[in-house]
Design an enzyme around this catalytic site. Sequence first.
Site, PDB file in Angstrom:
ATOM      1  N   TYR A   1       0.966  -1.046   0.182  1.00  0.00           N
ATOM      2  CA  TYR A   1       0.031  -0.089   0.112  1.00  0.00           C
ATOM      3  C   TYR A   1       1.021   1.311   0.318  1.00  0.00           C
ATOM      4  O   TYR A   1       1.683   1.261   0.865  1.00  0.00           O
ATOM      5  CB  TYR A   1      -0.948   0.207   1.042  1.00  0.00           C
ATOM      6  CG  TYR A   1      -1.871   1.395   1.278  1.00  0.00           C
ATOM      7  CD1 TYR A   1      -2.625   2.151   0.251  1.00  0.00           C
ATOM      8  CD2 TYR A   1      -1.559   1.270   3.072  1.00  0.00           C
ATOM      9  CE1 TYR A   1      -3.654   3.063   0.656  1.00  0.00           C
ATOM     10  CE2 TYR A   1      -2.976   2.669   2.673  1.00  0.00           C
ATOM     11  CZ  TYR A   1      -3.351   3.927   1.531  1.00  0.00           C
ATOM     12  OH  TYR A   1      -4.234   4.397   1.934  1.00  0.00           O
ATOM     13  N   MET A   2       0.299   2.613  -0.913  1.00  0.00           N
ATOM     14  CA  MET A   2       1.602   3.173  -0.294  1.00  0.00           C
ATOM     15  C   MET A   2       1.408   4.062  -0.267  1.00  0.00           C
ATOM     16  O   MET A   2       2.907   5.119   0.532  1.00  0.00           O
ATOM     17  CB  MET A   2       1.239   4.187  -2.363  1.00  0.00           C
ATOM     18  CG  MET A   2       2.181   4.625  -3.075  1.00  0.00           C
ATOM     19  SD  MET A   2       1.843   6.649  -3.814  1.00  0.00           S
ATOM     20  CE  MET A   2       1.554   7.588  -2.349  1.00  0.00           C
ATOM     21  N   ASN A   3       0.483   4.123   0.488  1.00  0.00           N
ATOM     22  CA  ASN A   3       0.295   5.144   2.250  1.00  0.00           C
ATOM     23  C   ASN A   3       1.348   4.738   2.998  1.00  0.00           C
ATOM     24  O   ASN A   3       1.938   5.248   4.264  1.00  0.00           O
ATOM     25  CB  ASN A   3      -0.536   5.643   2.014  1.00  0.00           C
ATOM     26  CG  ASN A   3      -1.259   6.641   1.873  1.00  0.00           C
ATOM     27  OD1 ASN A   3      -0.261   7.320   0.987  1.00  0.00           O
ATOM     28  ND2 ASN A   3      -2.416   6.766   2.306  1.00  0.00           N
ATOM     29  N   TYR A   4       1.901   3.278   3.099  1.00  0.00           N
ATOM     30  CA  TYR A   4       2.817   2.590   4.030  1.00  0.00           C
ATOM     31  C   TYR A   4       4.034   2.358   3.182  1.00  0.00           C
ATOM     32  O   TYR A   4       4.322   1.484   3.399  1.00  0.00           O
ATOM     33  CB  TYR A   4       2.473   1.392   4.917  1.00  0.00           C
ATOM     34  CG  TYR A   4       0.551   1.289   5.080  1.00  0.00           C
ATOM     35  CD1 TYR A   4       0.601   2.535   6.257  1.00  0.00           C
ATOM     36  CD2 TYR A   4      -0.222   0.045   5.739  1.00  0.00           C
ATOM     37  CE1 TYR A   4      -0.998   2.732   6.730  1.00  0.00           C
ATOM     38  CE2 TYR A   4      -1.437   0.340   6.283  1.00  0.00           C
ATOM     39  CZ  TYR A   4      -1.677   1.087   6.448  1.00  0.00           C
ATOM     40  OH  TYR A   4      -2.702   1.518   6.520  1.00  0.00           O
ATOM     41  N   ARG A   5       4.529   3.684   3.049  1.00  0.00           N
ATOM     42  CA  ARG A   5       5.407   3.891   1.838  1.00  0.00           C
ATOM     43  C   ARG A   5       6.714   3.013   2.380  1.00  0.00           C
ATOM     44  O   ARG A   5       7.419   2.961   3.765  1.00  0.00           O
ATOM     45  CB  ARG A   5       6.046   5.101   1.849  1.00  0.00           C
ATOM     46  CG  ARG A   5       7.204   5.037   0.442  1.00  0.00           C
ATOM     47  CD  ARG A   5       7.708   6.954   0.107  1.00  0.00           C
ATOM     48  NE  ARG A   5       6.512   7.435   0.942  1.00  0.00           N
ATOM     49  CZ  ARG A   5       5.896   7.802  -0.771  1.00  0.00           C
ATOM     50  NH1 ARG A   5       6.156   7.403  -2.060  1.00  0.00           N
ATOM     51  NH2 ARG A   5       5.046   8.673  -1.055  1.00  0.00           N
TER      52      ARG A   5
END
Length: 559
Positions: free
Chosen positions: A481-485
Amino acid sequence: MGNLQHQFILLLSFFLLKCYAKYTFLHCISSQFSISNITGTLVYAPISPTYSSIIEHAQKNPRWLNSSSAHPLFIIAPRIETELRPVILCSKKFDLQIRVLGGGHDYEGLSFHAESSFIIIDMSNLDEINIDLEEEISWIQAGATLGQLYYEISKKSKVHAFPGGICYTTGSGGLISGGGLGSLMRKFGLAADNVVDARVMDANGRILDRKSMGEDFFWAIRGGGGSSFGIILAWKLKLVNVPEMVSVFRVHRMLGENTINLLQQWQHTAYLLPKVFFLRMIMQNDGVGKEKKVKVTFEGLFLGTVNELIPIVNKNFPEFNLEHKDFFQEPVINCTERPCLKKECYELPWIGSVLFLYNKRVDESLDVLLDNSVPEYKNYFKGTSDFVKTPIPEKGWKMIERLFLEEERPMIILDPLGGRLDEFSESELPFPHRKGNLYNIQHIVNWDDNSENISSKKIEWMRKFYREMEPFVANSPRTAYMNYRDLDFGTNKEDYSYSKAKMWAEKYFKGNFERLAKVKSMVDPDNFFRYQQSIPPFTRSGLTNLLKKHGQVITSHQN
């Protein structure tokens, strides 16, 4: 001696160049402000009394607080959206990178540090929120946090909400542009699924809305990360309807044979529950030393009353032992058997569930949603993520337990998918993790001593945990998930190569990465908006497959 002189000259040259860059940039924006009749813009230099406090406040994960890479030439805090244009134009002129600071929650700190000279744009003054209940929409500037949005909605209505994230201190600009998982997603979709318009400033300093930016640009910023394409200024959001009263609960268990059976039941059931029922799972350690064990918490939000919830829970999770009375009495503490607290249950308005899911007291003042103070306690962490398509077998949970007991403060948070999320195709938005995914896992390790010795050990433990999880999560590609980079996946090199970036970008976007890169080529061909994991412009040897027609990107594979 000659060697020392050479080093001194290099250092002096670097210092003088930095001073010159500061002076020329300031002169440039001063001239631009004058031309545009802009006054009162807040510009902070390292000598400014408030510079350090802004840097400290920016870092919700303060791992980089004392790093030289976290010290921009200037921090600029615009008060109106048009003040950003001179910053963009002058940064381009002097080849300075920009970092856009919203809530400061980027897991790798990319909103507040860079490896080359840069400017921070602090969006916190751009936090206006306008709610229209008749139309059931809200315009929200990107500097507003989710907490501010939730607060304003609750002041105007008891039956409206927005499906944003659980961590309400997160900035709306970053959360929504990365997709936006949350407790209402199984009923209403991602935060990005509920965006109907936006305002963005592009690399030429133009303010664009959905109509003027075109559908491809609008598609890209809803899940592809807005900071690769421009500066998100504001979102127009669709509000959703919720009941006057909802039900929330936590059920705590220690990990053992019986609990593993419950974990298996959760994996096979949570993504199939009614859309109005969000039931996530959290695993973390409880106790220290020889007393340390792994605790499992099941945390639920049901969009309805207790009377409606109890039959569903009794059918699917009778082991929870939830009773009607549990929701109308204080939680019982009994330490004859761990954990001491076994159930916490409440029936309350939706805004109360926001507090509950963020581990606040449900009777706490709603003003806590507006609290933006710097925490006295410093918590450092490393995070990453996975999506799961087939249930983890018992040996997987045993492995997790073993590795958890090697560490002090590990945590995984498992958010169920399904419901409304399954009704979108993988290409509807850049966020592709739709039907076929059972749940998302967020992996975190926390620590409170950021010395090099301690932090390196914690980060290495996280990397080991991530490697051990590989057989049990989605693959080909292994997704995230991009927001958990996570920069461990890979980063852009100096050439910002599209082909090299596919290695990490397809984890976040799968097949949508190519379209994102083509949009990037159209809206920011000079790659002004760039950072370690920004979307690079599309290139393919001998063929670009990029056609421009009426401001849209047409690709050979596009649906």
